[in-house]
Design a protein around this motif. Structure first.
Motif, mmCIF file in Angstrom:
data_model
loop_
_atom_site.group_PDB
_atom_site.id
_atom_site.type_symbol
_atom_site.label_atom_id
_atom_site.label_comp_id
_atom_site.label_asym_id
_atom_site.label_seq_id
_atom_site.Cartn_x
_atom_site.Cartn_y
_atom_site.Cartn_z
ATOM 1 N N ALA A 37 24.078 38.901 40.365
ATOM 2 C CA ALA A 37 24.727 39.296 41.616
ATOM 3 C C ALA A 37 26.134 38.721 41.690
ATOM 4 N N GLY A 38 26.831 38.768 40.573
ATOM 5 C CA GLY A 38 28.152 38.167 40.526
ATOM 6 C C GLY A 38 29.102 38.931 39.627
ATOM 7 N N TRP A 39 30.159 38.249 39.205
ATOM 8 C CA TRP A 39 31.253 38.895 38.484
ATOM 9 C C TRP A 39 31.854 37.934 37.472
ATOM 10 N N ALA A 40 32.613 38.488 36.545
ATOM 11 C CA ALA A 40 33.412 37.707 35.606
ATOM 12 C C ALA A 40 34.677 38.488 35.301
ATOM 13 N N VAL A 41 35.738 37.774 35.013
ATOM 14 C CA VAL A 41 37.010 38.400 34.644
ATOM 15 C C VAL A 41 37.353 37.990 33.226
ATOM 16 N N LEU A 47 38.467 34.274 32.216
ATOM 17 C CA LEU A 47 39.396 33.669 33.168
ATOM 18 C C LEU A 47 38.688 33.042 34.353
ATOM 19 N N ALA A 48 37.587 33.654 34.791
ATOM 20 C CA ALA A 48 36.848 33.123 35.946
ATOM 21 C C ALA A 48 35.534 33.875 36.057
ATOM 22 N N GLN A 49 34.593 33.292 36.798
ATOM 23 C CA GLN A 49 33.325 33.959 37.085
ATOM 24 C C GLN A 49 32.756 33.369 38.367
ATOM 25 N N GLY A 50 31.957 34.172 39.065
ATOM 26 C CA GLY A 50 31.414 33.702 40.331
ATOM 27 C C GLY A 50 30.340 34.637 40.854
ATOM 28 N N PHE A 51 29.891 34.378 42.064
ATOM 29 C CA PHE A 51 28.802 35.130 42.670
ATOM 30 C C PHE A 51 29.327 36.046 43.770
ATOM 31 N N GLY A 52 28.512 37.062 44.074
ATOM 32 C CA GLY A 52 28.881 38.005 45.110
ATOM 33 C C GLY A 52 29.856 39.052 44.586
ATOM 34 N N ASN A 53 30.546 39.707 45.514
ATOM 35 C CA ASN A 53 31.533 40.715 45.144
ATOM 36 C C ASN A 53 32.870 40.055 44.821
ATOM 37 N N TYR A 54 33.501 40.516 43.764
ATOM 38 C CA TYR A 54 34.816 39.996 43.385
ATOM 39 C C TYR A 54 35.824 40.234 44.512
ATOM 40 N N ASP A 55 36.592 39.199 44.814
ATOM 41 C CA ASP A 55 37.604 39.264 45.868
ATOM 42 C C ASP A 55 38.984 39.332 45.202
ATOM 43 N N PRO A 56 39.642 40.490 45.227
ATOM 44 C CA PRO A 56 40.924 40.624 44.513
ATOM 45 C C PRO A 56 42.054 39.819 45.142
#
Length: 573
Positions: A518-522, A486-495
């Motif tokens: 140093a990132g996240w993916a959903v 659905l999405a991916q990005g850097f840093g801490n995931y922002d809900p």
């Protein structure tokens, strides 16, 4: 009364399965796994391989076929085979991860994998799922559409599997064992390979360079597979554009680029038009790695030669300019620009109702050294390298006497627990490098823990990298299912803000995702396949350290949605 109905229901289930099998074509192979000696990098090296081939045999099947593979293990090692990316709908016994869905095939033993390819087309692959044997025990699994069904892109003149790999001047099983014994990272590979050959930039490899001939004006499909153990790759073909048309055996919107990136386990199908002057061109791969310590790598290049028909033999091939090994912007641009081809065969829309929300942190950890006499281990601070998901360091139950799937089917308690947490036990600044060696956070307990799911429930997972030990890009592979990214990005995931970026229209669909450094993916998937399924990092160096978890998916409401009994020849522990 209920107990008397059970045999009748099981019989009905078997009859349904057998009638489904009877209506499909059967594709049969025999795999003999044994050691062989090959010459690479100026020396003879004994490796474990299938049918005397490295890489192993390419399997061609059609959607709807039944694949039957008879495996004879004549190697000195325990062995299983995983059919990477195959859904294994109601055939979880054939999935392959050792002591998860089956006990290993012992040396001298045999086992027959039998499963149906159902609603899948494109490029997948198979590999050993025991220790580090997949370094040399692997091959392509190419699924054609059912007869008469056209491809959703221009029909290529030829399809060419391109397998990217790693080579060690050593026994890879011993390399892994030595790393685990010292608690440090294992020795890095000595070369990278294209279709098993290192290419002429390595010593003694002038005649060990894969060569592909092309006819000018024709279009070719390169079916690129990253079969490496521990490295992602940038891949280019000098002076040619690559049009991505599928990833992980799912069709994509055509995406034109001059470079692709693949994490271990991923596949990418690209169309290449031979539209350049008739000469020779290098196709080349080098690692993409965003961190060095504590896991080093060899920043070298493997290359193969593309030769146009009629090319002058005296002209040197043109070499592409590859990105620097740490070019995260280029990697992220590629990974985030892939979108699914909406309406293509087997495309599925994103499930909109979510039953299980999970926030899962993962990365490297430390474990107590445990060597006698106060001897220091090879990891940071004299400890052992470890890994975890939500502060649980996964332990494969090697001594349980039966696999996790057998425990699920026979309702045996004590092999694994169903208490994998939906959230990490504490919140912290996940990607802040100052926590790299924070003793209050970095030691994770060992456990064999899974998340229990109702049949057909929908799971959304936020996969959050952490900064423990080292910032890394982790490729996460889910057995038994594809998932929407659905999405991916850097840093801490922002809900609060990051859900606004979710792509519900045409997100890419994969079985393996490279979660940004140093990132996240959903990701989101529907648990429509009963059994026990592994989710793990596809860097093999991290799996024995514990970067994995499991899902237990309950049986469905009718016999046609139950996991059938285990095959009679399933290996015993």
């Amino acid at each position: 009364m209920a107990s008397s109905c059970l045999p009748l229901l099981l019989l009905l289930l078997l009859l349904l399965a057998s009638s489904s099998m009877a209506s499909a074509a059967i594709v049969e192979h025999s795999f003999t796994v044994q050691d062989m000696t090959v010459r690479r990098l100026c020396r003879d090296q004994e490796i474990t391989a299938v049918n005397g081939e490295y890489p192993g045999p390419t399997i061609h099947v059609h959607d709807g076929d039944i694949l039957v593979v008879h495996v004879s293990n004549k190697s000195p090692y325990d062995l299983t085979i995983h059919w990477h990316g195959v859904f294994q709908l109601l055939s979880g016994w054939a999935d392959g991860p050792e002591n998860v869905t089956q006990c290993p095939i012992r040396p001298g033993g045999n086992y027959t994998y039998r499963f149906k390819i159902k609603e899948q087309e494109g490029t997948l692959w198979w590999h050993a799922h025991s220790s580090w044997l997949r370094a040399t025990v692997h091959g392509a699994l190419l699924i054609r559409p059912k007869s008469g069904r056209p491809l959703p892109y221009p029909k290529p003149y030829k399809k060419i599997p391109i397998l990217l790999g790693e080579w060690w001047n050593a026994n890879v099983v011993h390399v892994e064992e030595e790393g685990l014994a010292t608690g440090s990272g294992p020795n890095i590979s000595d070369a990278y390979t294209i279709n098993g050959l290192p290419g002429n930039l390595y010593p003694c490899s002038q005649n060990q360079t894969y060569t592909l001939k092309m006819a000018r004006g024709k279009t070719y499909l390169l079916q690129v597979i990253n079969a490496a153990l521990n490295n992602q790759f940038f891949f280019k073909l000098a002076n040619h554009n690559l049009t991505v048309v599928a990833v992980d055996a799912v069709y994509t919107d055509p995406y034109v680029t001059d470079v692709i990136v693949l994490a271990p386990g991923q596949t990418t199908d690209v169309l290449v038009k031979a539209d350049q002057p008739p000469r020779s061109y290098y196709m080349a791969a080098r690692p993409y790695a965003d961190a060095r310590p504590p896991i080093d790598f060899s920043d070298t290049i493997t290359r193969a030669i593309v030769v146009y028909n009629g090319a002058s033999p005296s002209a040197a091939p043109l070499m592409p300019t590859l990105p620097p090994f740490n070019d995260t912007p280029t990697a992220h641009k590629f990974y985030t620009n892939i979108t699914a081809l909406v309406g293509a065969r087997h495309w599925v829309p994103v499930p909109r109702h979510v039953d299980h929300h999970m926030f899962v942190t993962f990365g490297l950890n430390l474990a107590p050294c445990g060597l006698p006499n106060g001897t220091a281990c090879g990891g940071p601070n004299g400890q052992r390298l470890s890994a975890s998901m939500n502060n649980v360091s996964f332990v494969i139950p090697n001594d349980a006497g039966l696999s996790m799937l057998e425990a699920f089917f026979h309702k045996v308690k004590g092999v694994y627990s169903t208490d994998f947490p939906d959230q990490p036990p504490v919140e912290f600044d996940y990607t802040n490098s100052s926590i790299r060696l924070d003793n209050s956070l970095i030691f994770a307990p060992k456990a064999t823990s899974v998340k229990k799911l109702k049949f057909n429930s929908t799971v959304e997972m936020v996969l959050q990298n952490t900064a423990f030990v080292s910032l890394e890009n982790h490729p996460m592979h889910l057995h038994g299912f594809n998932f929407h990214v659905l999405a991916q990005g850097f840093g801490n995931y922002d809900p609060i803000h990051d859900p606004k970026k979710f792509n519900f229209l045409n997100p890419q669909i994969r079985n393996t995702i490279a979660v940004p450094v140093a990132g996240w993916a959903v990701i989101r998937f529907q648990a429509n396949n009963p059994g026990v399924w592994l989710m793990h990092c596809h860097l093999d160096v991290h799996v024995p350290w514990g970067l994995a978890m499991g899902f237990e998916v309950e049986n469905g409401p009718t016999p046609s949605t139950w996991l059938p009994p285990p095959p009679h020849d399933l290996p015993k522990c």
